[in-house]
Design an enzyme around this catalytic site. Sequence first.
Site, PDB file in Angstrom:
ATOM      1  CG  ASP A  92      23.601 -39.396  -6.372  1.00 11.41           C
ATOM      2  OD1 ASP A  92      22.400 -39.057  -6.415  1.00 11.41           O
ATOM      3  OD2 ASP A  92      24.518 -38.701  -6.824  1.00 11.41           O
ATOM      4  N   GLY A  93      23.706 -43.260  -3.791  1.00 13.34           N
ATOM      5  CA  GLY A  93      23.929 -44.690  -3.581  1.00 13.34           C
ATOM      6  C   GLY A  93      22.631 -45.441  -3.408  1.00 13.34           C
TER       7      GLY A  93
ATOM      8  CG  ASN B 194      26.767 -44.023 -11.356  1.00 11.63           C
ATOM      9  OD1 ASN B 194      25.871 -43.530 -12.050  1.00 11.63           O
ATOM     10  ND2 ASN B 194      27.010 -43.608 -10.131  1.00 11.63           N
ATOM     11  CD  GLU B 195      31.393 -45.959 -11.289  1.00 17.14           C
ATOM     12  OE1 GLU B 195      31.234 -46.534 -10.191  1.00 17.14           O
ATOM     13  OE2 GLU B 195      30.945 -44.827 -11.536  1.00 17.14           O
TER      14      GLU B 195
ATOM     15  CB  ALA C 178      23.595 -41.781 -16.070  1.00 13.62           C
TER      16      ALA C 178
ATOM     17  CB  ALA D  17      29.943 -41.044 -10.202  1.00  8.08           C
ATOM     18  CE1 TYR D  18      37.632 -43.797  -8.570  1.00  6.05           C
ATOM     19  CE2 TYR D  18      36.630 -45.961  -8.760  1.00  6.05           C
ATOM     20  CZ  TYR D  18      37.708 -45.167  -8.439  1.00  6.05           C
ATOM     21  OH  TYR D  18      38.854 -45.745  -7.986  1.00  6.05           O
ATOM     22  CG  ASN D  19      34.552 -40.613 -16.042  1.00  5.58           C
ATOM     23  OD1 ASN D  19      35.475 -41.115 -16.663  1.00  5.58           O
ATOM     24  ND2 ASN D  19      33.954 -39.503 -16.455  1.00  5.58           N
TER      25      ASN D  19
ATOM     26  CB  SER E 104      36.653 -38.589  -8.553  1.00  2.00           C
ATOM     27  OG  SER E 104      35.475 -38.071  -7.964  1.00  2.00           O
TER      28      SER E 104
END
EC number: 2.7.1.23
Length: 255
Positions: free
Chosen positions: A45-46, A115-116, A153, A157-159, A161
Amino acid sequence: MAYPDKIAFKASSMPDAQHARTKLIARHGDVPVDEADVIVALGGDGFMLHTLHSVEAMAVPVYGMNRGTVGFLMNAFAIDDLHERLHAAETQLIHPLQMLATTADGTTHAALAINEVSLLRAGPQAAKLRISVDGRVRLDELVCDGALVCTPAGSTAYNYSAHGPILPMGADVLALTAMAAFRPRRWRGALLPNTAKVRFDVMEPAKRPVMADADSRSVTNVVSVEIASAPQITHRLLFDPGHGLDERLIREQFV
């Protein structure tokens, strides 16, 4: 999408991704990115985020195949039947976030995030943030390790977690999520319309330094960060039928 004649293969630096690129080029050929009908990104993904940012000014769609660790944005890897898979692929349109971060010396840094956009404490003490939405202060003081605004989207991810909500692709909302909120105690954040303009002001920045990050592009010593959706920019991701982001976002909530 139309049947692709010209494919550009891009791969992360990982050996598995580089080996896959070599095999795919031997089978299907390769063209420069600016001549391609489609880009095939090989990695995790990165690397997919890196690829999308690298072609922001182009309309070329990107089809990812997982040759990395995390592959939420990627399709399964296979050497064979690539043209057929590309011909059958479904297109997902996504719009990034625009970050404008102002540092202590008055410099403004702009970046886009698929992403964020996150703010994180950069010292031993918790950050103190004031949050405004569309010019109105909504939270005078959030004491926390950090906070973020994410797109649908990026919501897994971080959200996710940080215990933020998973957002359906068609929800037209953004998630504002706190990390380790101390005051207000355990404040988890808010859901906002995707037209909202969010501003974070850093309180006591010299004592409690904060950094801002947009898809791994970081700015240190920020005093304020403004975040808004950028609907004028569109990324085109390709997924195998039945494995698009809508399905993956639903599936993620039942694992």
